[in-house]
Design an enzyme around this catalytic site. Sequence first.
Site, PDB file in Angstrom:
ATOM      1  N   THR A   1      39.286  45.016  39.150  1.00  0.00           N
ATOM      2  CA  THR A   1      40.695  44.632  38.953  1.00  0.00           C
ATOM      3  C   THR A   1      41.589  45.862  38.853  1.00  0.00           C
ATOM      4  OG1 THR A   1      39.944  42.704  37.713  1.00  0.00           O
ATOM      5  CG2 THR A   1      42.259  43.288  37.508  1.00  0.00           C
ATOM      6  N   THR A   2      41.125  46.872  38.105  1.00  0.00           N
ATOM      7  CA  THR A   2      41.899  48.091  37.923  1.00  0.00           C
ATOM      8  C   THR A   2      42.046  48.856  39.236  1.00  0.00           C
ATOM      9  OG1 THR A   2      41.032  48.184  35.673  1.00  0.00           O
ATOM     10  CG2 THR A   2      42.101  50.174  36.490  1.00  0.00           C
TER      11      THR A   2
ATOM     12  N   TYR B   1      41.811  31.196  39.818  1.00  0.00           N
ATOM     13  CA  TYR B   1      42.801  30.248  40.329  1.00  0.00           C
ATOM     14  C   TYR B   1      42.244  28.850  40.587  1.00  0.00           C
ATOM     15  CZ  TYR B   1      46.791  28.194  42.699  1.00  0.00           C
ATOM     16  OH  TYR B   1      47.827  27.372  43.027  1.00  0.00           O
TER      17      TYR B   1
ATOM     18  N   TYR C   1      31.323  38.886  35.354  1.00  0.00           N
ATOM     19  CA  TYR C   1      32.549  39.423  34.743  1.00  0.00           C
ATOM     20  C   TYR C   1      33.407  38.246  34.296  1.00  0.00           C
ATOM     21  CZ  TYR C   1      37.071  41.996  34.650  1.00  0.00           C
ATOM     22  OH  TYR C   1      38.278  42.534  34.306  1.00  0.00           O
TER      23      TYR C   1
ATOM     24  N   ARG D   1      42.928  36.618  32.733  1.00  0.00           N
ATOM     25  CA  ARG D   1      43.463  36.876  34.062  1.00  0.00           C
ATOM     26  C   ARG D   1      43.075  35.797  35.072  1.00  0.00           C
ATOM     27  NH1 ARG D   1      45.165  42.856  34.932  1.00  0.00           N
ATOM     28  NH2 ARG D   1      45.936  41.937  36.852  1.00  0.00           N
TER      29      ARG D   1
ATOM     30  N   LYS E   1      30.025  41.608  31.959  1.00  0.00           N
ATOM     31  CA  LYS E   1      31.191  42.309  31.414  1.00  0.00           C
ATOM     32  C   LYS E   1      32.016  41.271  30.667  1.00  0.00           C
ATOM     33  CE  LYS E   1      35.471  44.702  32.696  1.00  0.00           C
ATOM     34  NZ  LYS E   1      36.320  45.207  33.810  1.00  0.00           N
TER      35      LYS E   1
ATOM     36  N   ILE F   1      33.011  48.943  30.220  1.00  0.00           N
ATOM     37  CA  ILE F   1      33.677  49.080  31.517  1.00  0.00           C
ATOM     38  C   ILE F   1      35.158  49.221  31.202  1.00  0.00           C
ATOM     39  CG2 ILE F   1      34.123  48.005  33.746  1.00  0.00           C
ATOM     40  CD1 ILE F   1      31.374  46.698  33.548  1.00  0.00           C
TER      41      ILE F   1
END
Length: 292
Positions: free
Chosen positions: A44-45, A107, A133, A138, A161, A203
């Site tokens: 994501t980052t 989503y 994850y 989010r 994660k 992470i």
Amino acid sequence: MITGSLVALITPMMDDGSVDKSQLNELVEFHIAQGTHGIVAVGTTGESATLNYEEHADVIRQVVQLVKGRVPVIAGTGANSTHEAIDLTKRAKQAGADACLLVTPYYNKPTQEGMFLHFKAIAEAVDIPQILYNVPGRTACDMSNETVLRLSTIKNIVGLKDATGDVIRGQSLITAVSDQFAVYSGDDGTAVDLMIAGAQGNISVTANIAPKKVAQAAEYAMSNQPEKAKAIDAEITALHESLFVEANPIPVKWAAHKMGLCGEGIRLPLTPLSKEYRSQLEDAMSRSGIAI
């Protein structure tokens, strides 16, 4: 087992939004020199949501080539399409990644059974270590501990994660899974507490900016030296908080730019950090001992 401080690496970009391959090389060298224990490419980052398919695979391939086996590389290959996640995971394996990080399908909000079957299908399709994850803040999709436990029995699903920030929940999972299954923190603010409770690493977003301190805190937390870990973490607490004043990776890319680690490039719909937050982040960086 991959352990320690695993930086959720930003993807450096030019002013026009194109990937800055030269700067990516410098970032990799910076993290290895600073003691980061592993690199997560295109999570994501790393702006996985806005890199196109070829760019996504290319950044993973470049990071693997730059690292040259010096630290593990975990490739972000999750998607809300099972077919797409399988294909990205295959390409990460071909590139030589050590493991893949797969976010819960965002989503479309699958059921727990849907998530189980999604991750099971990816694991069966690609023989590479895979880390789940869970980041419900989010994705609007929260994978239960029970579903994680079911998935942990699949041989190449090797970890999770946990970005819920719920240490008690994370500790419960650590107690329930086998010693061969790693739980990682995905929340910098609570990472040290979760590692003290038995997590195998962090992470980290903050590691982009303060890699040495994040790595040291992880080392102390995982070697039964909790007071030393907490003392180092206290030095960067303000940074943990300020790096999320706007959606990640907006603040961390701006902070990295201020440090000279990358340009200001970021892709729409994300925008550079709003001026109203810049002094707050600068102050947090200064209090954390970061020169800008």
